[in-house]
Design an enzyme around this catalytic site. Structure first.
Site, mmCIF file in Angstrom:
data_model
loop_
_atom_site.group_PDB
_atom_site.id
_atom_site.type_symbol
_atom_site.label_atom_id
_atom_site.label_comp_id
_atom_site.label_asym_id
_atom_site.label_seq_id
_atom_site.Cartn_x
_atom_site.Cartn_y
_atom_site.Cartn_z
ATOM 1 N N THR A 58 0.823 -1.209 0.000
ATOM 2 C CA THR A 58 0.000 0.000 0.000
ATOM 3 C C THR A 58 0.853 1.253 0.000
ATOM 4 O O THR A 58 2.061 1.203 0.207
ATOM 5 C CB THR A 58 -0.947 0.024 1.212
ATOM 6 O OG1 THR A 58 -2.023 0.900 0.927
ATOM 7 C CG2 THR A 58 -0.253 0.447 2.476
ATOM 8 N N LYS B 242 -8.247 2.350 2.819
ATOM 9 C CA LYS B 242 -7.266 2.232 3.894
ATOM 10 C C LYS B 242 -7.092 3.526 4.673
ATOM 11 O O LYS B 242 -6.169 3.664 5.467
ATOM 12 C CB LYS B 242 -5.929 1.801 3.314
ATOM 13 C CG LYS B 242 -6.011 0.514 2.504
ATOM 14 C CD LYS B 242 -4.742 0.288 1.740
ATOM 15 C CE LYS B 242 -4.934 -0.746 0.664
ATOM 16 N NZ LYS B 242 -3.798 -0.776 -0.258
ATOM 17 N N GLY C 107 -4.683 6.432 8.491
ATOM 18 C CA GLY C 107 -4.429 5.497 7.400
ATOM 19 C C GLY C 107 -3.530 4.387 7.900
ATOM 20 O O GLY C 107 -2.772 4.576 8.850
ATOM 21 N N SER D 155 4.774 0.558 1.215
ATOM 22 C CA SER D 155 5.857 0.318 0.251
ATOM 23 C C SER D 155 6.036 1.472 -0.719
ATOM 24 O O SER D 155 7.147 1.745 -1.157
ATOM 25 C CB SER D 155 5.612 -0.982 -0.503
ATOM 26 O OG SER D 155 4.371 -0.949 -1.159
#
Length: 179
Positions: free
Chosen positions: A5, A37, A49, A128
């Site tokens: 994500t 998210k 988040g 990431s």
């Protein structure tokens, strides 16, 4: 670093926005395109988040909401108390996720190692694709007249063109109103 994500939050004065992509992966397989998210909490006064294991992140988000309620919506106190519990609790300490949380005055990243980090520039980025979105947001903040919401959206679009774990199914939440 957690794969799967990108979450980015930008605070420009009291102009606050946080967004995330919608991709969920198991290993190298995309299993969902449109996950949400990013959440608005406390009647749109706080944005949160998450990145990492979905079940773990949702558990931590619920625990964070409990801490916010316990401390009357005080973001900093709630974050610090969550980090202390996360690090010391026998069950929570094994959860693999990161949280990014923001209100009009604070932008924080909370980790399971007990860290509560407040970046100097008001930008939080996790996941990431976080480093790519962070670089894009910093460039846009310094070289454009875009508001926080537009910076978040554009930063996620840029990250999705670089990070294979990030897609362009973007959700953006903003803190509404003047203050």
């Amino acid at each position: 670093m957690f794969k799967g994500t990108t979450i980015i939050g930008v605070r420009l004065g009291t102009n606050v926005a946080m967004g995330g992509d919608g991709q969920v992966t198991f290993g190298q397989t995309i299993v969902k395109q449109g996950a949400v998210k990013v959440r608005s909490l406390r009647e749109n006064a706080i944005l949160a988040g998450f990145a990492g294991s979905t079940a773990d992140a949702i558990t931590l988000l619920a625990k964070f909401e409990q801490k916010l309620n316990e401390f009357n919506g005080n973001l900093m106190k709630g974050a610090v108390e969550l980090a202390k519990d996360w690090r010391s609790d026998k069950v929570l300490r094994h959860l693999e996720a990161l949280l990014a949380v923001m209100d009009r005055t604070h932008s924080l990243v909370i980790s399971g190692s007990g860290d509560v980090v407040e970046p100097d520039d008001g930008i939080v980025a996790i996941g990431s694709g976080g480093p790519y979105a962070l670089a894009a947001a910093r460039a846009l903040m310094n070289n454009s007249k875009l508001d926080a919401q537009a910076i978040v959206r554009k930063s996620l679009e840029i990250a999705s063109g670089i990070c294979i774990y990030t897609n362009q199914e973007i959700t953006v939440e903003v803190i509404e109103g003047n203050g």
